[in-house]
Design a protein around this motif. Structure first.
Motif, PDB file in Angstrom:
ATOM      1  N   VAL A 288       2.824  40.978 -42.181  1.00  0.00           N
ATOM      2  CA  VAL A 288       2.290  40.534 -40.893  1.00  0.00           C
ATOM      3  C   VAL A 288       2.462  41.690 -39.912  1.00  0.00           C
ATOM      4  O   VAL A 288       3.116  42.682 -40.208  1.00  0.00           O
ATOM      5  N   SER A 289       1.897  41.538 -38.721  1.00  0.00           N
ATOM      6  CA  SER A 289       2.013  42.594 -37.717  1.00  0.00           C
ATOM      7  C   SER A 289       3.373  42.540 -37.032  1.00  0.00           C
ATOM      8  O   SER A 289       4.035  41.500 -37.004  1.00  0.00           O
ATOM      9  N   VAL A 290       3.763  43.663 -36.463  1.00  0.00           N
ATOM     10  CA  VAL A 290       5.010  43.730 -35.696  1.00  0.00           C
ATOM     11  C   VAL A 290       4.911  42.792 -34.494  1.00  0.00           C
ATOM     12  O   VAL A 290       5.880  42.124 -34.133  1.00  0.00           O
ATOM     13  N   SER A 291       3.729  42.718 -33.890  1.00  0.00           N
ATOM     14  CA  SER A 291       3.572  41.828 -32.727  1.00  0.00           C
ATOM     15  C   SER A 291       3.760  40.371 -33.123  1.00  0.00           C
ATOM     16  O   SER A 291       4.258  39.570 -32.328  1.00  0.00           O
ATOM     17  N   CYS A 292       3.424  40.018 -34.346  1.00  0.00           N
ATOM     18  CA  CYS A 292       3.650  38.656 -34.837  1.00  0.00           C
ATOM     19  C   CYS A 292       5.149  38.359 -34.872  1.00  0.00           C
ATOM     20  O   CYS A 292       5.602  37.299 -34.416  1.00  0.00           O
ATOM     21  N   ILE A 293       5.942  39.299 -35.370  1.00  0.00           N
ATOM     22  CA  ILE A 293       7.395  39.140 -35.420  1.00  0.00           C
ATOM     23  C   ILE A 293       7.951  39.063 -34.004  1.00  0.00           C
ATOM     24  O   ILE A 293       8.776  38.200 -33.686  1.00  0.00           O
ATOM     25  N   SER A 294       7.479  39.933 -33.136  1.00  0.00           N
ATOM     26  CA  SER A 294       7.937  39.950 -31.750  1.00  0.00           C
ATOM     27  C   SER A 294       7.646  38.623 -31.062  1.00  0.00           C
ATOM     28  O   SER A 294       8.514  38.066 -30.373  1.00  0.00           O
ATOM     29  N   ARG A 295       6.432  38.103 -31.233  1.00  0.00           N
ATOM     30  CA  ARG A 295       6.060  36.825 -30.613  1.00  0.00           C
ATOM     31  C   ARG A 295       6.919  35.683 -31.152  1.00  0.00           C
ATOM     32  O   ARG A 295       7.310  34.797 -30.396  1.00  0.00           O
ATOM     33  N   CYS A 296       7.232  35.709 -32.432  1.00  0.00           N
ATOM     34  CA  CYS A 296       8.098  34.669 -33.021  1.00  0.00           C
ATOM     35  C   CYS A 296       9.497  34.749 -32.437  1.00  0.00           C
ATOM     36  O   CYS A 296      10.094  33.727 -32.084  1.00  0.00           O
ATOM     37  N   GLU A 297      10.027  35.959 -32.325  1.00  0.00           N
ATOM     38  CA  GLU A 297      11.396  36.135 -31.826  1.00  0.00           C
ATOM     39  C   GLU A 297      11.534  35.783 -30.351  1.00  0.00           C
ATOM     40  O   GLU A 297      12.580  35.300 -29.924  1.00  0.00           O
ATOM     41  N   THR A 298      10.494  36.002 -29.579  1.00  0.00           N
ATOM     42  CA  THR A 298      10.565  35.698 -28.144  1.00  0.00           C
ATOM     43  C   THR A 298      10.155  34.269 -27.834  1.00  0.00           C
ATOM     44  O   THR A 298      10.309  33.813 -26.704  1.00  0.00           O
TER      45      THR A 298
ATOM     46  N   LEU B  76      15.914  26.436 -38.260  1.00  0.00           N
ATOM     47  CA  LEU B  76      15.457  25.230 -37.566  1.00  0.00           C
ATOM     48  C   LEU B  76      16.582  24.405 -36.955  1.00  0.00           C
ATOM     49  O   LEU B  76      16.316  23.391 -36.314  1.00  0.00           O
ATOM     50  N   TYR B  77      17.821  24.815 -37.129  1.00  0.00           N
ATOM     51  CA  TYR B  77      18.966  23.996 -36.735  1.00  0.00           C
ATOM     52  C   TYR B  77      18.879  23.493 -35.290  1.00  0.00           C
ATOM     53  O   TYR B  77      18.983  22.298 -35.033  1.00  0.00           O
ATOM     54  N   ASP B  78      18.697  24.388 -34.333  1.00  0.00           N
ATOM     55  CA  ASP B  78      18.652  23.989 -32.921  1.00  0.00           C
ATOM     56  C   ASP B  78      17.482  23.068 -32.646  1.00  0.00           C
ATOM     57  O   ASP B  78      17.579  22.120 -31.866  1.00  0.00           O
ATOM     58  N   TYR B  79      16.353  23.337 -33.282  1.00  0.00           N
ATOM     59  CA  TYR B  79      15.165  22.502 -33.101  1.00  0.00           C
ATOM     60  C   TYR B  79      15.436  21.093 -33.613  1.00  0.00           C
ATOM     61  O   TYR B  79      15.105  20.099 -32.974  1.00  0.00           O
ATOM     62  N   MET B  80      16.062  20.987 -34.783  1.00  0.00           N
ATOM     63  CA  MET B  80      16.315  19.678 -35.381  1.00  0.00           C
ATOM     64  C   MET B  80      17.345  18.891 -34.588  1.00  0.00           C
ATOM     65  O   MET B  80      17.242  17.672 -34.490  1.00  0.00           O
TER      66      MET B  80
ATOM     67  N   GLY C 233      13.255  31.444 -32.601  1.00  0.00           N
ATOM     68  CA  GLY C 233      13.063  32.886 -32.478  1.00  0.00           C
ATOM     69  C   GLY C 233      14.366  33.638 -32.342  1.00  0.00           C
ATOM     70  O   GLY C 233      14.555  34.703 -32.935  1.00  0.00           O
ATOM     71  N   SER C 234      15.289  33.082 -31.568  1.00  0.00           N
ATOM     72  CA  SER C 234      16.576  33.768 -31.402  1.00  0.00           C
ATOM     73  C   SER C 234      17.365  33.760 -32.708  1.00  0.00           C
ATOM     74  O   SER C 234      18.082  34.709 -33.011  1.00  0.00           O
ATOM     75  N   ARG C 235      17.205  32.725 -33.510  1.00  0.00           N
ATOM     76  CA  ARG C 235      17.873  32.690 -34.818  1.00  0.00           C
ATOM     77  C   ARG C 235      17.226  33.689 -35.788  1.00  0.00           C
ATOM     78  O   ARG C 235      17.917  34.306 -36.581  1.00  0.00           O
ATOM     79  N   ILE C 236      15.908  33.828 -35.721  1.00  0.00           N
ATOM     80  CA  ILE C 236      15.229  34.828 -36.556  1.00  0.00           C
ATOM     81  C   ILE C 236      15.741  36.225 -36.177  1.00  0.00           C
ATOM     82  O   ILE C 236      16.098  37.019 -37.049  1.00  0.00           O
TER      83      ILE C 236
END
Length: 70
Positions: free
Chosen positions: A28-38, A63-67, A5-8
């Motif tokens: 998509v909804s703005v809340s969808c983007i917000s939820r992904c970023e947080t 995905l870098y940090d996740y991987m 989310g922080s990378r997005i």
């Protein structure tokens, strides 16, 4: 999830677009983007690919940090 989310968010800000503009481009909804970023929600692989495309980054950037943590 939070690291992705922080990378997005960072890529979105570098591109100079708002959450609203990103949501509109992704249909998509703005809340969808917000939820992904947080990190409160995880995007599907399909959405991550679309986000990367719209933001002009590779999905490996998102995905870098996740991987590297797994």
């Amino acid at each position: 999830k939070k690291l992705i989310g922080s990378r997005i968010k960072a890529a979105r800000k570098l591109k100079g677009i708002t959450q609203e503009e990103l949501a509109e481009q992704l249909h998509v909804s703005v809340s969808c983007i917000s939820r992904c970023e947080t990190g409160t929600a995880m995007s599907s692989v399909e959405n991550l690919l679309r986000i990367a495309e719209v933001l002009g980054v590779g999905v490996e950037y998102l995905l870098y940090d996740y991987m590297t943590d797994h």
